[in-house]
Design a protein around this motif. Structure first.
Motif, short mmCIF file in Angstrom:
data_model
loop_
_atom_site.label_atom_id
_atom_site.label_comp_id
_atom_site.label_asym_id
_atom_site.label_seq_id
_atom_site.Cartn_x
_atom_site.Cartn_y
_atom_site.Cartn_z
N SER A 211 7.67 -7.40 -9.91
CA SER A 211 6.72 -7.24 -10.29
C SER A 211 7.16 -5.11 -10.15
O SER A 211 7.96 -5.04 -9.36
N SER A 212 7.01 -4.01 -10.51
CA SER A 212 6.82 -2.40 -9.89
C SER A 212 5.91 -2.47 -8.64
O SER A 212 7.67 -2.25 -8.29
N ARG A 213 5.39 -2.98 -8.69
CA ARG A 213 4.82 -2.63 -6.82
C ARG A 213 5.97 -3.26 -5.90
O ARG A 213 5.33 -2.78 -5.25
N PHE B 29 14.85 -13.21 8.68
CA PHE B 29 14.14 -14.56 10.09
C PHE B 29 11.78 -14.33 9.58
O PHE B 29 11.52 -15.27 9.11
N LEU B 30 11.89 -13.39 9.55
CA LEU B 30 10.38 -12.93 9.07
C LEU B 30 10.16 -13.27 7.64
O LEU B 30 8.85 -14.31 6.89
N PHE B 31 11.03 -12.84 6.44
CA PHE B 31 10.75 -12.44 5.57
C PHE B 31 11.17 -13.65 4.74
O PHE B 31 11.61 -13.88 3.67
N ARG B 32 11.97 -14.68 5.13
CA ARG B 32 12.80 -15.40 4.62
C ARG B 32 12.50 -16.63 3.72
O ARG B 32 12.77 -17.26 2.97
N ARG B 33 10.84 -16.44 3.81
CA ARG B 33 9.94 -17.30 2.63
C ARG B 33 9.40 -16.29 1.87
O ARG B 33 7.89 -17.51 1.25
N PHE B 34 9.08 -15.38 1.73
CA PHE B 34 8.37 -14.18 1.10
C PHE B 34 8.65 -14.51 -0.09
O PHE B 34 8.93 -14.92 -1.20
N HIS B 35 7.31 -14.65 -0.33
CA HIS B 35 6.60 -14.77 -2.17
C HIS B 35 4.84 -13.97 -2.64
O HIS B 35 4.67 -14.31 -3.88
N TYR B 36 4.84 -14.00 -1.55
CA TYR B 36 3.65 -13.12 -2.12
C TYR B 36 4.31 -11.84 -2.88
O TYR B 36 4.53 -10.84 -2.89
N GLN B 37 2.67 -11.82 -3.97
CA GLN B 37 3.13 -10.16 -5.48
C GLN B 37 1.79 -9.68 -4.90
O GLN B 37 1.06 -10.22 -4.76
N LEU B 38 2.54 -8.84 -4.37
CA LEU B 38 1.03 -7.31 -4.29
C LEU B 38 -0.04 -6.70 -4.47
O LEU B 38 0.38 -6.78 -6.21
N ASN B 39 -0.67 -6.90 -4.62
CA ASN B 39 -2.10 -6.86 -5.07
C ASN B 39 -1.87 -5.57 -5.58
O ASN B 39 -1.02 -4.73 -4.64
N PHE C 197 -0.60 -2.30 -2.19
CA PHE C 197 0.18 -1.32 -3.15
C PHE C 197 0.35 -0.31 -2.54
O PHE C 197 0.94 0.11 -1.78
N ILE C 198 -1.48 -0.11 -2.36
CA ILE C 198 -1.66 1.12 -2.05
C ILE C 198 -1.63 1.47 -0.95
O ILE C 198 -0.92 2.95 -0.38
N VAL C 199 -2.59 0.52 -0.23
CA VAL C 199 -1.82 0.86 1.21
C VAL C 199 -1.01 1.16 1.75
O VAL C 199 -0.77 1.92 2.70
N LEU C 200 0.48 -0.20 1.34
CA LEU C 200 1.55 -0.28 1.38
C LEU C 200 2.23 1.37 1.22
O LEU C 200 3.38 2.27 2.14
N LEU C 201 1.89 1.70 -0.10
CA LEU C 201 2.61 2.85 -0.77
C LEU C 201 2.23 4.30 0.34
O LEU C 201 3.36 4.37 0.77
N ILE C 202 0.74 4.42 0.82
CA ILE C 202 0.75 5.51 1.40
C ILE C 202 1.35 5.16 2.67
O ILE C 202 1.65 6.40 3.39
N LYS D 4 0.45 -11.35 4.74
CA LYS D 4 -0.60 -11.60 4.02
C LYS D 4 0.54 -12.80 3.43
O LYS D 4 -0.22 -13.33 2.63
N ASN D 5 2.06 -12.87 3.64
CA ASN D 5 3.17 -13.98 2.65
C ASN D 5 2.04 -15.37 3.58
O ASN D 5 2.26 -16.43 2.67
N ASN D 6 2.09 -15.13 4.50
CA ASN D 6 1.45 -16.28 5.02
C ASN D 6 0.18 -17.14 4.57
O ASN D 6 -0.25 -17.75 4.96
N ASN D 7 -0.77 -15.66 4.52
CA ASN D 7 -2.02 -16.69 3.76
C ASN D 7 -2.00 -16.71 2.59
O ASN D 7 -2.57 -18.19 1.99
#
Length: 236
Positions: free
Chosen positions: A83-85, A147-157, A161-166, A210-213
């Motif tokens: 995704s673009s996000r 190590f922290l993100f080796r299982r990252f599969h979360y797609q940002l909502n 996205f806005i929080v992280l972009l800021i 977020k990814n863990n959840n």
């Protein structure tokens, strides 16, 4: 004795390679759908070529980071199906995380290394110890993020996205400011360096949680589906 420009060019190339590793680790952790397998490494090649060319041919670093960011976004939009996000945050995060690696190095070495910059052939360079420190910290940070993100599969909502972009845009502005100050020889900005590092840590923790959840919810859904299938099988 290190007193030749070509020696510092080698140091700079090694730093660029370590930064390419860091950026590649971040972006490939958040974006996992390359259109072709070879595309996973194409950004590293683009970063190395452009960063080295800009440093030693164009020299003026005023628009360097902005140009690199635009190029990264363009390349990843073409090479990845994510995704673009995710692509925007991944590219910003990868580029911005070069800052904390350098910030951590400066904070650690400032009490022990003097001077932090040297003049060789009329050109200003970081001390060899600073170059080596940046390389070491970049490699270690790459390992931690992998190590922290080796299982990252979360797609940002949209909200995430806005929080992280800021946060990422603020970090990007601070990084540009810090680069200008360092090149001008005024790098004793501890408050700014700490702010960059803490804000970057927030982004990592935010994405990690977020990814863990997301993974936990996926696991619960899978268990429910298995239970439903078992019930259906037992019924028949």
């Amino acid at each position: 004795m290190i007193n030749q420009i070509w020696q510092y060019q080698i140091f700079d190339l090694l730093v660029t390679l370590s930064q390419a590793l860091l950026i590649s680790t971040v972006v490939n952790s958040l974006c996992r759908e390359p259109r072709k397998r070879m595309f996973r490494w194409i950004l590293s090649v683009v970063w190395i070529v452009l960063a080295y060319f800009w440093t030693w041919v164009i020299v003026d670093a005023t628009w360097k980071l902005t140009f690199l960011l635009i190029t990264m976004l363009f390349v990843y939009r073409i090479c990845y199906r994510d995704s673009s996000r995710n692509i925007i945050i991944a590219c910003l995060m990868g580029l911005v995380f070069v800052g904390p690696a350098e910030s951590a190095t400066l904070l650690l070495l400032e009490p022990y290394v003097d001077p932090m910059t040297v003049i060789v052939g009329g050109m200003k360079f970081a001390s060899p110890f600073v170059y080596l420190g940046v390389i070491l910290v970049s490699v270690l940070l790459s390992a931690v993020l992998y190590f922290l993100f080796r299982r990252f599969h979360y797609q940002l909502n949209r909200r995430d996205f806005i929080v992280l972009l800021i946060f990422e845009l603020i970090l990007f502005v601070l990084l540009n400011s810090r680069v200008s100050r360092f090149l001008g020889g005024d790098f004793n900005e501890k408050t700014e360096l700490v702010a960059v590092t803490l804000a970057s840590a927030f982004v990592v923790v935010f994405l990690y949680l977020k990814n863990n959840n997301y993974l936990r919810e996926q696991e619960q859904r899978d268990k429910m589906q298995i239970a439903q299938l078992q019930q259906q099988y037992a019924y028949y």
